[in-house]
Design an enzyme around this catalytic site. Structure first.
Site, PDB file in Angstrom:
ATOM      1  N   ASP A  78      23.409   7.332  89.166  1.00 41.50           N
ATOM      2  CA  ASP A  78      23.791   8.387  88.647  1.00 41.50           C
ATOM      3  C   ASP A  78      22.953   9.339  87.671  1.00 41.50           C
ATOM      4  O   ASP A  78      23.418  10.166  87.105  1.00 41.50           O
ATOM      5  CB  ASP A  78      25.139   7.884  87.892  1.00 41.50           C
ATOM      6  CG  ASP A  78      24.901   7.332  86.487  1.00 41.50           C
ATOM      7  OD1 ASP A  78      23.635   6.858  86.411  1.00 41.50           O
ATOM      8  OD2 ASP A  78      25.623   7.329  85.451  1.00 41.50           O
ATOM      9  N   GLU A  79      21.621   9.290  88.009  1.00 37.47           N
ATOM     10  CA  GLU A  79      20.871   9.864  87.355  1.00 37.47           C
ATOM     11  C   GLU A  79      19.607  10.562  88.090  1.00 37.47           C
ATOM     12  O   GLU A  79      18.978   9.742  88.672  1.00 37.47           O
ATOM     13  CB  GLU A  79      20.125   9.057  86.254  1.00 37.47           C
ATOM     14  CG  GLU A  79      20.295   9.414  84.880  1.00 37.47           C
ATOM     15  CD  GLU A  79      19.525   8.339  83.849  1.00 37.47           C
ATOM     16  OE1 GLU A  79      19.709   7.421  83.952  1.00 37.47           O
ATOM     17  OE2 GLU A  79      18.795   9.102  83.009  1.00 37.47           O
TER      18      GLU A  79
HETATM   19 MG   LIG Z   1      25.786   8.434  83.690  1.00 39.72          MG
END
Ligand SMILES: [Mg+2]
Length: 376
Positions: free
Chosen positions: A100-101
């Site tokens: 998620d990055e």
């Molecule tokens: Mg995150």
């Protein structure tokens, strides 16, 4: 300039899309057994001191009314890929740092357009298409950009203009610097260093005295200095499995079962990556290290029962009868995005549902639990 993107409490946000009734509640995603660990929690749970990597027992003690769920991991990877795809379609150079990055290199972009405006538009596109909240920070390097994202969260953005790094960092607590854990902050607090501006008022020598060699690095980080490059994200061009046997093999049935086993793993990976393959290759190495391979184009697919017969057929065409085999390999290439290609086929829907059911079991219990009877 670097932009750092981070999806807000990613797993929880995905759950909220399918279970809107969880909105506004303290939600914790993580293991629910004795030794369970929190993987993500909603901001409502964070208010009670719950955070990632905390033992679930502690989390429940802090926030007894929290709703605890174990999570839908195949959905998380689907959304992660979706966001990756959007970023890949816009960004010239980016790194996927975790599910998620993302770090995007904006260097040189200012010659063509306003990097901040570009990044705001990218964020809006991600939110509009996926429904997931995401925050970003823009700064001169990866570290400051990530720290800016953390300050912008949840669901916001923040730019640290060039030259304003110290101004941005000064009021933050020292443990906001990546790498400063509990022990280091205790030592720093003992020396009356609570905020980053307190580090600005010390010397690298002091920090080295208290923290060892790492103190100098920390002093540098506190000035916003950090050297690190973007590790470019690349889509896999092929997926392969191969096996070097401990003993040389001439048992055809065993070799066939190996082909089935490897191809099943490859097909599973294809479906996980939401890809289809248009080419299959078989590789055989003999005990004298002579290595041969042969490939063939196929209609795009990720289905075991379509790839396995092709792989077996290639093996029979390539294999020198009676020879011992030292290594056997299967590879699929000419990978393409599932979404586009599967529309070409009519009869795939039923099959996709079947494979989805199989893969859900594999995802839940690990890859080894479901295999077709081998060799047949
Ligand atoms: Mg995150």
């Amino acid at each position: 300039m670097i932009a750092h993107f981070d999806l807000d409490s990613f797993f929880v946000s995905v759950e909220l899309l399918t279970q809107p009734s969880l909105k506004g509640k303290a939600v914790i995603v993580g293991g629910q057994n004795e030794k369970g660990i929190v993987s993500t929690c909603s901001y409502e749970a964070r208010k009670f001191g719950v955070h990632s990597a905390m033992p679930m027992k502690t989390a429940i003690r802090l926030c007894p009314h929290a709703i605890v769920i174990s999570g839908t991991h195949s959905e998380y990877s689907r959304y992660s890929k979706w966001v990756t795809k959007i970023i890949a379609s816009k960004a010239p150079l980016f790194e996927k740092a975790s599910v998620d990055e993302f770090y995007i290199d904006l260097t040189g972009m200012d010659k063509f357009f306003d990097p901040l405006k570009w990044t705001i538009e990218l964020r809006e596109q991600i939110i509009n298409e996926t429904g997931l909240p995401i925050s970003f920070g823009i700064a001169k390097n990866k570290m400051v950009a990530k720290m800016a994202t953390n300050e912008a969260k949840p669901n916001g953005f923040l730019q640290v203009p060039l030259g304003k790094e110290n101004e941005f960092l000064a009021p933050l607590e020292v443990d906001k610097i990546p790498g400063v854990g509990e022990r280091a902050s205790q030592i720093l607090n003992y020396h009356e260093i609570k905020l980053i501006k307190d580090i600005h008022n010390t010397t690298p020598g002091d920090l080295e005295k208290w923290l060892g060699k790492w103190g100098y690095e920390l002093w540098n980080k506190a000035q916003g200095n950090y050297t690190s490059v973007i590790t470019e994200y690349r889509e896999p061009k092929s997926i392969s499995k191969e096996n070097t046997f401990q003993e040389n093999i001439s048992d055809i049935n065993f070799l066939m079962s190996e082909i089935v086993r490897m191809t099943e793993k490859i097909s599973f990976e294809l479906r996980k990556e939401e890809k289809v393959a248009g080419c299959v290759t078989i590789k055989i190495r003999y005990p004298d290290f002579e290595t041969n391979s042969r490939q063939v184009s196929i209609p795009y697919t990720s289905a075991d029962d379509e790839i396995i017969p092709v792989a077996k057929d290639l093996f029979h065409k390539l294999y020198k009868k009676g020879m011992l085999v030292r290594l056997l390999g299967v590879r699929v290439s000419d990978l393409s995005n599932d979404a586009v290609q599967t529309n070409l086929f009519q009869n795939t829907e039923r099959k996709n549902t079947l494979y989805k059911a199989i893969d859900d079991v594999k995802n839940r219990f690990g890859g080894a639990s479901v295999y077709r009877a081998s060799g047949k």
